[in-house]
Write a protein that holds these residues in place. Structure first.
Motif, PDB file in Angstrom:
ATOM      1  N   UNK A   1       8.811  16.237 -38.264  1.00 29.96           N
ATOM      2  CA  UNK A   1       9.216  15.268 -37.244  1.00 29.96           C
ATOM      3  C   UNK A   1       9.188  15.861 -35.834  1.00 29.96           C
ATOM      4  N   UNK A   2       9.317  17.177 -35.706  1.00 30.05           N
ATOM      5  CA  UNK A   2       9.295  17.841 -34.395  1.00 30.05           C
ATOM      6  C   UNK A   2       7.897  18.284 -33.994  1.00 30.05           C
ATOM      7  N   UNK A   3       6.905  18.038 -34.868  1.00 25.36           N
ATOM      8  CA  UNK A   3       5.527  18.393 -34.536  1.00 25.36           C
ATOM      9  C   UNK A   3       5.103  19.777 -34.972  1.00 25.36           C
ATOM     10  N   UNK A   4       5.958  20.497 -35.672  1.00 23.43           N
ATOM     11  CA  UNK A   4       5.595  21.832 -36.144  1.00 23.43           C
ATOM     12  C   UNK A   4       4.708  21.721 -37.381  1.00 23.43           C
ATOM     13  N   UNK A   5       3.690  22.559 -37.431  1.00 28.17           N
ATOM     14  CA  UNK A   5       2.770  22.549 -38.566  1.00 28.17           C
ATOM     15  C   UNK A   5       3.465  23.152 -39.779  1.00 28.17           C
ATOM     16  N   UNK A   6       3.526  22.350 -40.853  1.00 22.98           N
ATOM     17  CA  UNK A   6       4.099  22.828 -42.107  1.00 22.98           C
ATOM     18  C   UNK A   6       3.016  23.381 -43.030  1.00 22.98           C
ATOM     19  N   UNK A   7       1.875  22.697 -43.055  1.00 24.70           N
ATOM     20  CA  UNK A   7       0.753  23.118 -43.902  1.00 24.70           C
ATOM     21  C   UNK A   7      -0.550  22.838 -43.176  1.00 24.70           C
ATOM     22  N   UNK A   8      -1.556  23.698 -43.370  1.00 24.26           N
ATOM     23  CA  UNK A   8      -2.851  23.466 -42.733  1.00 24.26           C
ATOM     24  C   UNK A   8      -3.704  22.469 -43.522  1.00 24.26           C
ATOM     25  N   UNK A   9      -4.705  21.917 -42.865  1.00 22.10           N
ATOM     26  CA  UNK A   9      -5.677  21.068 -43.557  1.00 22.10           C
ATOM     27  C   UNK A   9      -6.318  21.883 -44.669  1.00 22.10           C
ATOM     28  N   UNK A  10      -6.578  21.246 -45.786  1.00 19.78           N
ATOM     29  CA  UNK A  10      -7.202  21.924 -46.920  1.00 19.78           C
ATOM     30  C   UNK A  10      -6.225  22.490 -47.925  1.00 19.78           C
ATOM     31  N   UNK A  11      -4.919  22.467 -47.603  1.00 19.34           N
ATOM     32  CA  UNK A  11      -3.927  22.988 -48.542  1.00 19.34           C
ATOM     33  C   UNK A  11      -3.810  22.053 -49.748  1.00 19.34           C
ATOM     34  N   UNK A  12      -3.709  22.643 -50.942  1.00 19.95           N
ATOM     35  CA  UNK A  12      -3.524  21.852 -52.154  1.00 19.95           C
ATOM     36  C   UNK A  12      -2.028  21.692 -52.396  1.00 19.95           C
ATOM     37  N   UNK A  13      -1.599  20.448 -52.600  1.00 20.05           N
ATOM     38  CA  UNK A  13      -0.177  20.159 -52.766  1.00 20.05           C
ATOM     39  C   UNK A  13       0.337  20.647 -54.123  1.00 20.05           C
TER      40      UNK A  13
END
Length: 95
Positions: A24-36
Protein backbone atom coordinates in the motif's frame (compact mmCIF):
# COMPACT_ATOMS: atom_id res chain seq x y z
CA UNK A 1 1.06 -13.28 -23.50
CA UNK A 2 -1.75 -11.64 -21.65
CA UNK A 3 -1.31 -10.32 -18.14
CA UNK A 4 -4.07 -9.56 -15.70
CA UNK A 5 -4.72 -8.38 -12.18
CA UNK A 6 -6.28 -11.26 -10.30
CA UNK A 7 -8.18 -10.88 -7.02
CA UNK A 8 -6.07 -12.25 -4.17
CA UNK A 9 -8.70 -14.89 -3.39
CA UNK A 10 -8.22 -16.36 -6.89
CA UNK A 11 -4.41 -16.34 -6.88
CA UNK A 12 -2.77 -19.74 -6.51
CA UNK A 13 0.70 -21.02 -5.67
CA UNK A 14 2.71 -21.58 -8.83
CA UNK A 15 1.36 -18.52 -10.66
CA UNK A 16 3.99 -16.09 -11.94
CA UNK A 17 3.92 -12.32 -11.37
CA UNK A 18 3.65 -10.25 -14.54
CA UNK A 19 4.83 -7.10 -12.78
CA UNK A 20 6.28 -5.91 -9.50
CA UNK A 21 4.07 -6.50 -6.49
CA UNK A 22 3.92 -3.41 -4.29
CA UNK A 23 2.38 -2.84 -0.90
CA UNK A 24 0.00 0.00 0.00
CA UNK A 25 2.98 2.36 0.53
CA UNK A 26 4.47 1.55 -2.88
CA UNK A 27 7.37 -0.57 -1.66
CA UNK A 28 8.31 -3.49 -3.89
CA UNK A 29 7.50 -6.78 -2.18
CA UNK A 30 8.30 -9.10 -5.09
CA UNK A 31 9.82 -8.57 -8.54
CA UNK A 32 8.14 -9.42 -11.84
CA UNK A 33 8.68 -13.07 -12.70
CA UNK A 34 8.48 -14.32 -9.11
CA UNK A 35 6.57 -17.59 -8.68
CA UNK A 36 3.97 -17.39 -5.93
CA UNK A 37 4.19 -19.74 -2.96
CA UNK A 38 1.58 -20.54 -0.28
CA UNK A 39 3.59 -18.51 2.26
CA UNK A 40 3.67 -15.48 -0.06
CA UNK A 41 -0.07 -15.65 -0.66
CA UNK A 42 -0.75 -15.86 3.08
CA UNK A 43 1.31 -12.71 3.72
CA UNK A 44 -0.28 -10.52 1.03
CA UNK A 45 -3.40 -9.62 3.03
CA UNK A 46 -1.20 -8.37 5.89
CA UNK A 47 0.46 -6.00 3.42
CA UNK A 48 -2.83 -4.62 2.07
CA UNK A 49 -2.64 -6.51 -1.22
CA UNK A 50 -6.05 -7.29 -2.73
CA UNK A 51 -5.05 -7.94 -6.37
CA UNK A 52 -2.03 -9.70 -7.83
CA UNK A 53 -0.58 -9.03 -11.33
CA UNK A 54 -0.13 -12.48 -12.89
CA UNK A 55 0.72 -13.91 -16.28
CA UNK A 56 -2.15 -15.64 -18.00
CA UNK A 57 -1.05 -19.29 -17.97
CA UNK A 58 -3.08 -20.04 -21.11
CA UNK A 59 -2.08 -16.95 -23.07
CA UNK A 60 1.31 -18.31 -24.09
CA UNK A 61 -0.24 -21.48 -25.53
CA UNK A 62 -2.93 -19.54 -27.40
CA UNK A 63 -0.32 -17.20 -28.87
CA UNK A 64 1.75 -20.20 -29.97
CA UNK A 65 -1.24 -21.74 -31.74
CA UNK A 66 -1.87 -18.47 -33.61
CA UNK A 67 1.81 -17.70 -34.29
CA UNK A 68 1.38 -17.67 -38.08
CA UNK A 69 -0.92 -14.66 -37.78
CA UNK A 70 1.96 -12.78 -36.16
CA UNK A 71 4.32 -13.74 -38.98
CA UNK A 72 2.34 -11.52 -41.36
CA UNK A 73 1.59 -14.37 -43.74
CA UNK A 74 -1.92 -13.07 -44.32
CA UNK A 75 -4.30 -10.49 -42.96
CA UNK A 76 -6.95 -12.72 -41.40
CA UNK A 77 -9.39 -10.68 -39.28
CA UNK A 78 -11.36 -13.82 -38.37
CA UNK A 79 -8.20 -15.43 -36.96
CA UNK A 80 -7.40 -12.35 -34.88
CA UNK A 81 -10.98 -12.25 -33.60
CA UNK A 82 -10.85 -15.93 -32.68
CA UNK A 83 -7.59 -15.45 -30.78
CA UNK A 84 -9.08 -12.50 -28.88
CA UNK A 85 -12.17 -14.57 -28.02
CA UNK A 86 -10.01 -17.44 -26.73
CA UNK A 87 -7.95 -15.09 -24.58
CA UNK A 88 -11.13 -13.57 -23.14
CA UNK A 89 -12.68 -17.01 -22.51
CA UNK A 90 -9.56 -18.41 -20.81
CA UNK A 91 -9.19 -15.32 -18.63
CA UNK A 92 -12.80 -15.57 -17.45
CA UNK A 93 -13.83 -12.23 -18.95
CA UNK A 94 -17.54 -11.57 -19.04
CA UNK A 95 -19.06 -10.06 -22.08
Amino acid sequence: MENRDLPLAQARAGMVLSGELRDARGQVLLPAGAMLTPAMLASFARHGIDTVPVRDPHGERIDYLFRKLDAGSADVPAGAALRACLHAYRSGAKG
